[in-house]
Design an enzyme around this catalytic site. Structure first.
Site, mmCIF file in Angstrom:
data_model
loop_
_atom_site.group_PDB
_atom_site.id
_atom_site.type_symbol
_atom_site.label_atom_id
_atom_site.label_comp_id
_atom_site.label_asym_id
_atom_site.label_seq_id
_atom_site.Cartn_x
_atom_site.Cartn_y
_atom_site.Cartn_z
ATOM 1 N N HIS A 114 49.288 -65.386 -18.588
ATOM 2 C CA HIS A 114 48.499 -65.247 -19.831
ATOM 3 C C HIS A 114 48.878 -65.327 -20.833
ATOM 4 O O HIS A 114 49.702 -64.784 -21.866
ATOM 5 C CB HIS A 114 48.337 -63.594 -19.342
ATOM 6 C CG HIS A 114 46.943 -62.996 -18.593
ATOM 7 N ND1 HIS A 114 47.378 -62.037 -18.304
ATOM 8 C CD2 HIS A 114 46.457 -63.923 -17.643
ATOM 9 C CE1 HIS A 114 46.275 -61.735 -17.089
ATOM 10 N NE2 HIS A 114 45.691 -63.209 -16.699
ATOM 11 N N HIS A 120 50.667 -64.218 -10.764
ATOM 12 C CA HIS A 120 50.296 -62.480 -10.933
ATOM 13 C C HIS A 120 50.058 -62.245 -9.049
ATOM 14 O O HIS A 120 49.531 -61.221 -8.491
ATOM 15 C CB HIS A 120 48.707 -62.350 -11.239
ATOM 16 C CG HIS A 120 48.582 -62.712 -12.932
ATOM 17 N ND1 HIS A 120 48.408 -64.043 -13.492
ATOM 18 C CD2 HIS A 120 49.639 -62.456 -14.282
ATOM 19 C CE1 HIS A 120 48.678 -63.861 -14.778
ATOM 20 N NE2 HIS A 120 49.360 -63.358 -14.969
ATOM 21 N N ASN A 173 51.359 -56.634 -19.507
ATOM 22 C CA ASN A 173 52.955 -57.063 -20.534
ATOM 23 C C ASN A 173 52.614 -56.560 -21.825
ATOM 24 O O ASN A 173 52.870 -55.140 -22.337
ATOM 25 C CB ASN A 173 54.560 -56.789 -19.854
ATOM 26 C CG ASN A 173 54.098 -58.412 -20.553
ATOM 27 O OD1 ASN A 173 54.925 -58.754 -21.356
ATOM 28 N ND2 ASN A 173 53.050 -59.555 -19.925
ATOM 29 N N GLU A 214 47.090 -59.081 -10.944
ATOM 30 C CA GLU A 214 47.616 -58.950 -10.189
ATOM 31 C C GLU A 214 47.592 -57.749 -9.353
ATOM 32 O O GLU A 214 48.010 -57.627 -7.642
ATOM 33 C CB GLU A 214 48.953 -57.924 -10.607
ATOM 34 C CG GLU A 214 50.533 -57.774 -10.310
ATOM 35 C CD GLU A 214 51.351 -57.437 -10.875
ATOM 36 O OE1 GLU A 214 52.181 -55.545 -10.969
ATOM 37 O OE2 GLU A 214 51.794 -57.139 -11.643
ATOM 38 N N CYS A 237 60.162 -64.052 -18.831
ATOM 39 C CA CYS A 237 60.687 -63.333 -18.024
ATOM 40 C C CYS A 237 61.187 -64.800 -17.474
ATOM 41 O O CYS A 237 60.935 -65.442 -17.227
ATOM 42 C CB CYS A 237 60.150 -62.280 -17.403
ATOM 43 S SG CYS A 237 58.681 -62.307 -16.659
#
Length: 335
Positions: free
Chosen positions: A50, A84, A235, A136, A21
């Site tokens: 990650h 994060h 995710n 996060e 992303c």
């Protein structure tokens, strides 16, 4: 003269969008640009994103990954904070030590920080929906005064939570949660606390939502759904769950072609495939090449959104040039 046996067919429903992303792309670019501008070592607090492939690639360029600022010598070299996000105490300590630091926090995570701080300014107790211990979540909670935020992980947590006094409540969420799971938790919160205040805009990021939507569209009727990603990637793990709920016989998280479950890939079957937001495209390509070596692969592209977001790096790095090989690595592609 013998004739080689024909390969069995395999249909692969390939999700689009998938993989990197804009926030991950920006974070990796910051580390690469810092190495170009300042030379090695460039310290990185925790994993920048990650993914083992990305971390090892950056390490080979001269990045040094550390757990805390106390692990960094006073040598004048920069430190990068991961995508994060970090608690406020981390940049405060870096400033106390007069360290050069570069904050690679994803802008969408920073937006959640601002939403949470706005709740506090307006006198609300903050309910943070997320997973305990995730970097996060640690970073978001670390933006707020002690006692002003409560972590909510499940609907059971909602049932157990009782606010102190008459203080107003507001919520934010971790950006990488399952959209469906979060909807259930938020419904429970809003049913119990009708005056609960939402953030000014959606907390779950566009990339998380888009990747989950593509998996939902691809999963029904698949024999197996492969998600390329790391075991500590929130995710990516959520995509496995989404695939199984949406109708795949089995979802599986794999870090690369070496983890392919050949016994679970049926000849003449149909599998789905996507990649978490921190998984580079080169890993997806390697898996497809491994599948083509054994099967006559037919790709069905399942596209549910087009992503053209771009988050620029900080001004101090924008004039630093990158080679074509650097850009390939930043974009998760073969050099």
């Amino acid at each position: 003269m013998s004739v080689a046996a024909e390969k069995p067919s395999l249909t692969v429903r390939l999700c689009e969008p998938r993989g990197f992303c804009a926030g991950v792309d920006r974070a990796i670019q910051i580390v690469v640009l810092a190495l170009k501008k300042y030379g090695a070592p460039v310290y990185v607090r925790h994993e920048i994103v990650h993914n083992k492939y990305v971390v090892e690639g950056l390490r080979s360029m001269g990045a040094v990954f550390v757990r805390e600022l106390t692990d960094i010598p006073d040598d004048g070299q920069p430190v990068v904070f991961s995508a994060h996000g970090v608690p406020k105490s981390v940049p405060a300590e870096a400033e106390r030590r007069e360290m050069l630091y570069l904050d690679a926090t994803c802008p969408l995570v920073s937006k959640v920080h601002k939403q949470a701080m706005r709740h506090v300014r307006l006198g609300r107790q903050v309910l943070l929906v997320g997973h305990r211990g995730h970097p996060e979540v640690v970073g978001t909670m670390g933006q707020l005064p002690e006692g002003s935020v409560v972590l909510i992980e499940t609907e059971e947590d909602v049932a157990a939570f009782e606010p102190a006094g008459e203080q107003a409540l507001g919520f934010v969420t971790q950006t990488t949660l399952s959209v469906d799971d979060t909807a259930g938790i938020l419904s429970a919160l809003q049913a119990k606390f009708p005056e609960l205040q939402a953030p000014s805009s959606e907390s779950i990021c566009y990339a998380t939502t888009n990747r989950q939507d593509a998996v939902k569209a691809s999963a029904p009727g698949t024999d197996l759904f492969l998600i390329v990603g790391a075991p500590n990637s929130s995710n990516s793990k959520r995509l496995v769950e989404v695939a199984e709920r949406a109708g795949s016989m089995m979802g599986l998280l794999v870090q690369g072609q070496h983890e392919l479950p050949w016994d679970s890939i049926p000849p003449n079957g149909t599998i789905g495939m996507s990649a978490g937001a921190s998984a580079p495209e080169i890993l997806t390509d390697e898996i497809l090449d491994a599948l083509r070596a054994r099967f006559d692969v037919r790709i069905e592209l399942v596209q549910t959104a087009i992503e053209n977001e771009n988050f620029p790096v900080m001004r101090s790095l924008r004039d630093t040039p990158l080679t074509a090989a650097d850009m390939a690595f930043v974009n998760g592609e073969p050099a």
